[in-house]
Design a protein around this motif. Structure first.
Motif, PDB file in Angstrom:
ATOM      1  N   SER A  89       0.811  -1.213   0.000  1.00 50.77           N
ATOM      2  CA  SER A  89       0.000   0.000   0.000  1.00 50.77           C
ATOM      3  C   SER A  89       0.844   1.261   0.000  1.00 50.77           C
ATOM      4  CB  SER A  89      -0.938   0.005   1.215  1.00 50.77           C
ATOM      5  OG  SER A  89      -1.835  -1.087   1.157  1.00 50.77           O
ATOM      6  N   ARG A  90       1.831   1.325   0.894  1.00 57.52           N
ATOM      7  CA  ARG A  90       2.673   2.513   1.011  1.00 57.52           C
ATOM      8  C   ARG A  90       4.076   2.166   0.538  1.00 57.52           C
ATOM      9  NH1 ARG A  90       1.086   6.883   3.285  1.00 57.52           N
ATOM     10  NH2 ARG A  90       3.122   7.475   4.136  1.00 57.52           N
ATOM     11  N   VAL A  91       4.469   2.814  -0.561  1.00 58.85           N
ATOM     12  CA  VAL A  91       5.701   2.460  -1.266  1.00 58.85           C
ATOM     13  C   VAL A  91       6.650   3.649  -1.280  1.00 58.85           C
ATOM     14  CG1 VAL A  91       6.690   1.690  -3.455  1.00 58.85           C
ATOM     15  CG2 VAL A  91       4.440   0.828  -2.712  1.00 58.85           C
ATOM     16  N   GLY A  92       7.853   3.452  -0.783  1.00 52.94           N
ATOM     17  CA  GLY A  92       8.905   4.438  -0.919  1.00 52.94           C
ATOM     18  C   GLY A  92       9.787   4.085  -2.099  1.00 52.94           C
ATOM     19  N   TYR A  93      10.445   5.095  -2.672  1.00 56.35           N
ATOM     20  CA  TYR A  93      11.340   4.843  -3.800  1.00 56.35           C
ATOM     21  C   TYR A  93      12.657   5.567  -3.544  1.00 56.35           C
ATOM     22  CZ  TYR A  93      13.204   4.477  -8.517  1.00 56.35           C
ATOM     23  OH  TYR A  93      14.007   4.200  -9.601  1.00 56.35           O
ATOM     24  N   LEU A  94      13.744   4.834  -3.614  1.00 58.06           N
ATOM     25  CA  LEU A  94      15.071   5.408  -3.460  1.00 58.06           C
ATOM     26  C   LEU A  94      15.583   5.749  -4.854  1.00 58.06           C
ATOM     27  CD1 LEU A  94      17.715   4.123  -0.934  1.00 58.06           C
ATOM     28  CD2 LEU A  94      18.368   5.166  -3.101  1.00 58.06           C
ATOM     29  N   SER A  95      15.561   7.031  -5.185  1.00 55.05           N
ATOM     30  CA  SER A  95      15.860   7.478  -6.553  1.00 55.05           C
ATOM     31  C   SER A  95      17.322   7.267  -6.913  1.00 55.05           C
ATOM     32  CB  SER A  95      15.507   8.957  -6.715  1.00 55.05           C
ATOM     33  OG  SER A  95      14.134   9.170  -6.513  1.00 55.05           O
ATOM     34  N   SER A  96      18.221   7.653  -6.021  1.00 52.75           N
ATOM     35  CA  SER A  96      19.649   7.456  -6.301  1.00 52.75           C
ATOM     36  C   SER A  96      20.454   7.603  -5.027  1.00 52.75           C
ATOM     37  CB  SER A  96      20.151   8.456  -7.353  1.00 52.75           C
ATOM     38  OG  SER A  96      20.136   9.775  -6.846  1.00 52.75           O
ATOM     39  N   LEU A  97      21.567   6.899  -4.997  1.00 48.11           N
ATOM     40  CA  LEU A  97      22.540   7.034  -3.924  1.00 48.11           C
ATOM     41  C   LEU A  97      23.903   7.111  -4.582  1.00 48.11           C
ATOM     42  CD1 LEU A  97      22.671   5.188  -0.523  1.00 48.11           C
ATOM     43  CD2 LEU A  97      24.735   5.492  -1.886  1.00 48.11           C
ATOM     44  N   ALA A  98      24.613   8.193  -4.321  1.00 49.47           N
ATOM     45  CA  ALA A  98      25.911   8.412  -4.957  1.00 49.47           C
ATOM     46  C   ALA A  98      26.961   8.677  -3.902  1.00 49.47           C
ATOM     47  CB  ALA A  98      25.829   9.601  -5.923  1.00 49.47           C
ATOM     48  N   VAL A  99      28.111   8.028  -4.050  1.00 51.37           N
ATOM     49  CA  VAL A  99      29.255   8.237  -3.171  1.00 51.37           C
ATOM     50  C   VAL A  99      30.471   8.523  -4.040  1.00 51.37           C
ATOM     51  CG1 VAL A  99      30.784   7.191  -1.445  1.00 51.37           C
ATOM     52  CG2 VAL A  99      28.321   6.743  -1.372  1.00 51.37           C
ATOM     53  N   SER A 100      31.195   9.568  -3.689  1.00 52.19           N
ATOM     54  CA  SER A 100      32.403   9.891  -4.441  1.00 52.19           C
ATOM     55  C   SER A 100      33.376   8.722  -4.426  1.00 52.19           C
ATOM     56  CB  SER A 100      33.072  11.124  -3.827  1.00 52.19           C
ATOM     57  OG  SER A 100      34.330  11.369  -4.435  1.00 52.19           O
ATOM     58  N   GLU A 101      34.074   8.538  -5.532  1.00 49.69           N
ATOM     59  CA  GLU A 101      35.023   7.427  -5.627  1.00 49.69           C
ATOM     60  C   GLU A 101      36.052   7.485  -4.498  1.00 49.69           C
ATOM     61  OE1 GLU A 101      37.971   5.299  -8.932  1.00 49.69           O
ATOM     62  OE2 GLU A 101      36.979   7.207  -9.387  1.00 49.69           O
ATOM     63  N   THR A 102      36.402   8.685  -4.062  1.00 49.20           N
ATOM     64  CA  THR A 102      37.407   8.821  -3.007  1.00 49.20           C
ATOM     65  C   THR A 102      36.908   8.310  -1.662  1.00 49.20           C
ATOM     66  OG1 THR A 102      36.677  11.070  -2.513  1.00 49.20           O
ATOM     67  CG2 THR A 102      38.437  10.830  -4.132  1.00 49.20           C
ATOM     68  N   ALA A 103      35.580   8.143  -1.528  1.00 44.97           N
ATOM     69  CA  ALA A 103      35.008   7.716  -0.238  1.00 44.97           C
ATOM     70  C   ALA A 103      34.426   6.320  -0.284  1.00 44.97           C
ATOM     71  CB  ALA A 103      33.932   8.709   0.199  1.00 44.97           C
ATOM     72  N   ARG A 104      34.626   5.582  -1.360  1.00 45.94           N
ATOM     73  CA  ARG A 104      34.086   4.236  -1.426  1.00 45.94           C
ATOM     74  C   ARG A 104      34.766   3.326  -0.407  1.00 45.94           C
ATOM     75  NH1 ARG A 104      33.804   4.043  -8.020  1.00 45.94           N
ATOM     76  NH2 ARG A 104      31.956   5.367  -8.209  1.00 45.94           N
ATOM     77  N   SER A 105      33.983   2.417   0.150  1.00 46.49           N
ATOM     78  CA  SER A 105      34.431   1.481   1.186  1.00 46.49           C
ATOM     79  C   SER A 105      34.739   2.180   2.509  1.00 46.49           C
ATOM     80  CB  SER A 105      35.659   0.687   0.714  1.00 46.49           C
ATOM     81  OG  SER A 105      35.366  -0.040  -0.462  1.00 46.49           O
ATOM     82  N   SER A 106      34.253   3.411   2.671  1.00 49.32           N
ATOM     83  CA  SER A 106      34.488   4.154   3.909  1.00 49.32           C
ATOM     84  C   SER A 106      33.309   4.065   4.864  1.00 49.32           C
ATOM     85  CB  SER A 106      34.754   5.629   3.596  1.00 49.32           C
ATOM     86  OG  SER A 106      33.587   6.238   3.063  1.00 49.32           O
ATOM     87  N   GLY A 107      32.178   3.489   4.422  1.00 51.49           N
ATOM     88  CA  GLY A 107      30.977   3.436   5.238  1.00 51.49           C
ATOM     89  C   GLY A 107      29.971   4.520   4.916  1.00 51.49           C
ATOM     90  N   VAL A 108      30.323   5.438   3.996  1.00 51.49           N
ATOM     91  CA  VAL A 108      29.408   6.526   3.636  1.00 51.49           C
ATOM     92  C   VAL A 108      28.137   5.985   2.989  1.00 51.49           C
ATOM     93  CG1 VAL A 108      29.084   8.523   2.107  1.00 51.49           C
ATOM     94  CG2 VAL A 108      31.168   8.321   3.465  1.00 51.49           C
ATOM     95  N   GLY A 109      28.277   5.069   2.038  1.00 49.21           N
ATOM     96  CA  GLY A 109      27.110   4.511   1.344  1.00 49.21           C
ATOM     97  C   GLY A 109      26.208   3.753   2.299  1.00 49.21           C
ATOM     98  N   THR A 110      26.795   2.949   3.183  1.00 50.16           N
ATOM     99  CA  THR A 110      26.005   2.183   4.147  1.00 50.16           C
ATOM    100  C   THR A 110      25.262   3.110   5.093  1.00 50.16           C
ATOM    101  OG1 THR A 110      27.545   0.329   4.019  1.00 50.16           O
ATOM    102  CG2 THR A 110      26.141   0.440   5.957  1.00 50.16           C
ATOM    103  N   ALA A 111      25.929   4.185   5.532  1.00 49.37           N
ATOM    104  CA  ALA A 111      25.280   5.148   6.424  1.00 49.37           C
ATOM    105  C   ALA A 111      24.123   5.849   5.730  1.00 49.37           C
ATOM    106  CB  ALA A 111      26.308   6.167   6.919  1.00 49.37           C
ATOM    107  N   LEU A 112      24.299   6.228   4.467  1.00 47.01           N
ATOM    108  CA  LEU A 112      23.226   6.875   3.707  1.00 47.01           C
ATOM    109  C   LEU A 112      22.040   5.932   3.530  1.00 47.01           C
ATOM    110  CD1 LEU A 112      25.178   8.815   0.937  1.00 47.01           C
ATOM    111  CD2 LEU A 112      23.563   9.829   2.555  1.00 47.01           C
ATOM    112  N   ALA A 113      22.305   4.668   3.194  1.00 47.48           N
ATOM    113  CA  ALA A 113      21.222   3.706   3.011  1.00 47.48           C
ATOM    114  C   ALA A 113      20.460   3.490   4.314  1.00 47.48           C
ATOM    115  CB  ALA A 113      21.777   2.379   2.486  1.00 47.48           C
ATOM    116  N   ALA A 114      21.173   3.353   5.420  1.00 47.25           N
ATOM    117  CA  ALA A 114      20.516   3.146   6.714  1.00 47.25           C
ATOM    118  C   ALA A 114      19.670   4.362   7.082  1.00 47.25           C
ATOM    119  CB  ALA A 114      21.564   2.883   7.793  1.00 47.25           C
TER     120      ALA A 114
END
Length: 313
Positions: free
Chosen positions: A238-263
């Protein structure tokens, strides 16, 4: 062969495949759409064909060919793979009278329930490739909120963040363009700027910036349940959210930034009462595919594409 009979058999079959798939209805032909059908023994197949076109200056043109021929599929009977094979042959004949051979801005596209694997071999044989996935994550209702990631601070974006947001989105687009879901077009930076500015100028923008030790290095853009009517029909919720995009700079990959944004995004959706969250990702992307499934998503629909729609023979 009656379309409603095929629809009934298809609905019964799909109900056993995935509980989050919406119940399909018989096809209704209108406008420029056409109904195709095929039979193989006791198996029946029905397909609704449509065609849509865009100009190269449309924001949506980044996500598709300028002309898309789409086929919605319903299969009933003991051999759905054979039914799909016969239907694809009928569609090829139909496309031959509509599309120019070798036109790379003309694509043939169809979506199949990801867990309904019957016919995958036939799609490959007809020249289709799995390009994108609509993935789903049921709500988890995290009462305590996500764990903090050391050094990462997440805040609402403001119009002052426009240049940072555009740079992050451009970096994401250029990376994803390798995998077939995105077409980089002249003026892409202007299109992205216009779209992000529209989000940022809203009273409560659902654009969030992640700073790593004070430096903005990530961004997530959300659509709340009252904005997702365009995609709500793709899932039994019934109630649907949509995650349009998540972007992390290449310099910050594997730093936990993406996981923190998703959470953080999931907490926002939970607080808004979303039953599920949907997102699109490229099948072949070696970063996004494992990342999203580690965050609790799974494939719901798989998008298959042949581009050009009509190949040289």
């Amino acid at each position: 062969m009656h379309n409603d009979v095929t629809a009934t058999g298809h609905a019964a079959r799909i109900a056993t495949v995935d509980a989050l798939l919406p119940a399909p209805l018989p096809f209704e032909v209108g406008g420029d759409s056409a109904l195709l059908s095929a039979e193989v023994g006791d198996t029946t197949a029905a397909g609704l064909t449509t065609c849509t076109g865009l100009g190269p200056d449309s924001p949506r043109s980044m996500w598709r060919a300028l002309v898309e021929h789409r086929l919605e599929v319903q299969l009933a009977g003991p051999d759905p793979a054979a039914g799909l094979d016969a239907l694809l042959t009928r569609w090829d004949e139909h496309l031959g009278s509509l599309a120019r051979v070798g036109d790379t801005e003309c694509a043939a596209v169809l979506s199949r329930p990801s867990r309904d694997t019957a016919g995958a071999t036939e799609l490959l044989r007809h020249g289709f490739a799995p390009v994108g996935v609509l993935a789903v994550r049921p709500a988890q209702r995290m009462a305590a909120g996500p764990d903090a990631t050391p050094g990462v601070c997440i805040r609402h974006a403001t119009p002052d963040d426009l240049s940072t947001a555009v740079a992050l989105q451009l970096e994401l687009q250029r990376y994803d363009a390798q995998f077939g879901r995105i077409t980089l077009r002249p003026g892409v930076e202007e299109l992205i700027t216009k779209e992000l500015l529209h989000h940022l100028e809203r009273p409560e923008p659902q654009v969030w910036i992640a700073e790593l030790y004070g430096q903005p290095l990530g961004m997530v853009v959300l659509q709340m349940p009252d904005e997702t009517g365009w995609i709500r029909h793709r899932v039994a919720a019934s109630r649907v959210g949509y995650l349009s995009s998540l972007a992390v700079s290449e310099t910050a990959r594997s730093s936990g930034v993406g996981t923190a944004l998703a959470a953080h995004a999931h907490q926002v959706f939970d607080e808004a009462g979303a039953d599920v969250v949907l997102l699109h990702h490229a099948v072949a992307n070696p970063r996004s595919t494992p990342f999203w499934y580690a965050q609790g998503y799974r494939p719901l629909w798989t998008g298959w594409q042949r581009r050009p729609a009509v190949r040289s023979r």
